[in-house]
Motif scaffolding. Structure first.
Motif, PDB file in Angstrom:
ATOM      1  N   TYR A   1      49.671  48.927  39.290  1.00 52.56           N
ATOM      2  CA  TYR A   1      49.213  47.553  39.064  1.00 52.56           C
ATOM      3  C   TYR A   1      50.230  46.544  39.568  1.00 52.56           C
ATOM      4  CZ  TYR A   1      45.879  49.852  36.033  1.00 52.56           C
ATOM      5  OH  TYR A   1      44.894  50.669  35.556  1.00 52.56           O
TER       6      TYR A   1
ATOM      7  N   THR B   1      55.470  45.207  34.020  1.00 52.37           N
ATOM      8  CA  THR B   1      54.144  45.807  34.174  1.00 52.37           C
ATOM      9  C   THR B   1      54.052  47.111  33.392  1.00 52.37           C
ATOM     10  OG1 THR B   1      53.917  44.752  36.328  1.00 52.37           O
ATOM     11  CG2 THR B   1      52.424  46.583  35.847  1.00 52.37           C
TER      12      THR B   1
ATOM     13  N   ALA C   1      45.273  41.619  37.815  1.00 49.41           N
ATOM     14  CA  ALA C   1      46.171  42.464  38.602  1.00 49.41           C
ATOM     15  C   ALA C   1      45.430  43.117  39.761  1.00 49.41           C
ATOM     16  CB  ALA C   1      46.763  43.558  37.703  1.00 49.41           C
TER      17      ALA C   1
ATOM     18  N   VAL D   1      50.524  42.690  38.628  1.00 46.07           N
ATOM     19  CA  VAL D   1      50.024  41.601  37.795  1.00 46.07           C
ATOM     20  C   VAL D   1      50.396  40.272  38.435  1.00 46.07           C
ATOM     21  CG1 VAL D   1      50.133  40.520  35.519  1.00 46.07           C
ATOM     22  CG2 VAL D   1      50.183  43.026  35.725  1.00 46.07           C
TER      23      VAL D   1
END
Length: 176
Positions: free
Chosen positions: A64, A46, A77, A66
């Motif tokens: 985030y 990420t 995400a 994902v």
């Protein structure tokens, strides 16, 4: 970066069930262009992606999680922006491989309703004016797991855009 309480990369049960669903893009290209992963990308993957996407080597991908991609490499995400709230309560975003981006849903439950309405992350973020194509199987999945009321994709997308109106501008500020 918002400090997260857990760095668990396994999916919540509802998202794991969605991962077993096969999205169909169809011969006419009118379906959903989306492939779910089996688990969230690693923190390292990420971070590498976010740095490449923004050109900013100072960033890390901690905000985030994902969980899938479209055929062009655009990523879906969870965006960990609501401090002190669980992953399932975070908004869902889509970042296209060519720099387009958008908000998909305000949380996991709303994502389930968006999917049930026939929109993948790309379609919700970038093509929300297309016709809804409800999917009965995803609708049943959403009914089992969602904690938010059933609403159409357009309403859900409008709500999350109203909550985070500077999302795109804030991303631009991260880019180098």
């Amino acid at each position: 970066m918002i400090e997260t309480t857990v760095d668990d990369r396994s999916f919540p049960p509802a998202l794991a069930e969605v991962a077993r669903f096969e999205f169909g893009y169809g011969d006419e290209g009118e379906g959903v262009d989306f492939e779910m992963y089996d688990a969230f990308d690693s923190a390292e993957e990420t971070t590498d992606w976010l740095r490449a996407w923004t050109g900013n080597e100072e960033l890390d991908g901690g905000a985030y999680r994902v969980f899938g991609q479209d055929g062009s490499g655009g990523l879906a995400a969870f965006w960990w922006v609501r401090e002190g709230r669980a992953l399932a309560e975070q908004p869902v975003v889509f970042l296209d491989s060519e720099g387009e981006r958008g908000l998909v849903a305000g949380n996991l439950s709303d994502l389930l309703w968006v999917l049930a309405d026939g929109f993948g992350p790309r379609e919700a973020a970038l093509h929300e004016h297309r016709e809804a194509r409800p999917d009965a199987e995803l609708g049943a999945l959403a009914e089992r797991h969602a904690t938010t009321p059933r609403r159409g994709a357009r309403e859900i997308i409008g709500e999350v855009r109203a909550e985070f109106p500077s999302f795109s501008d804030d991303l631009d500020e991260l880019c180098r």
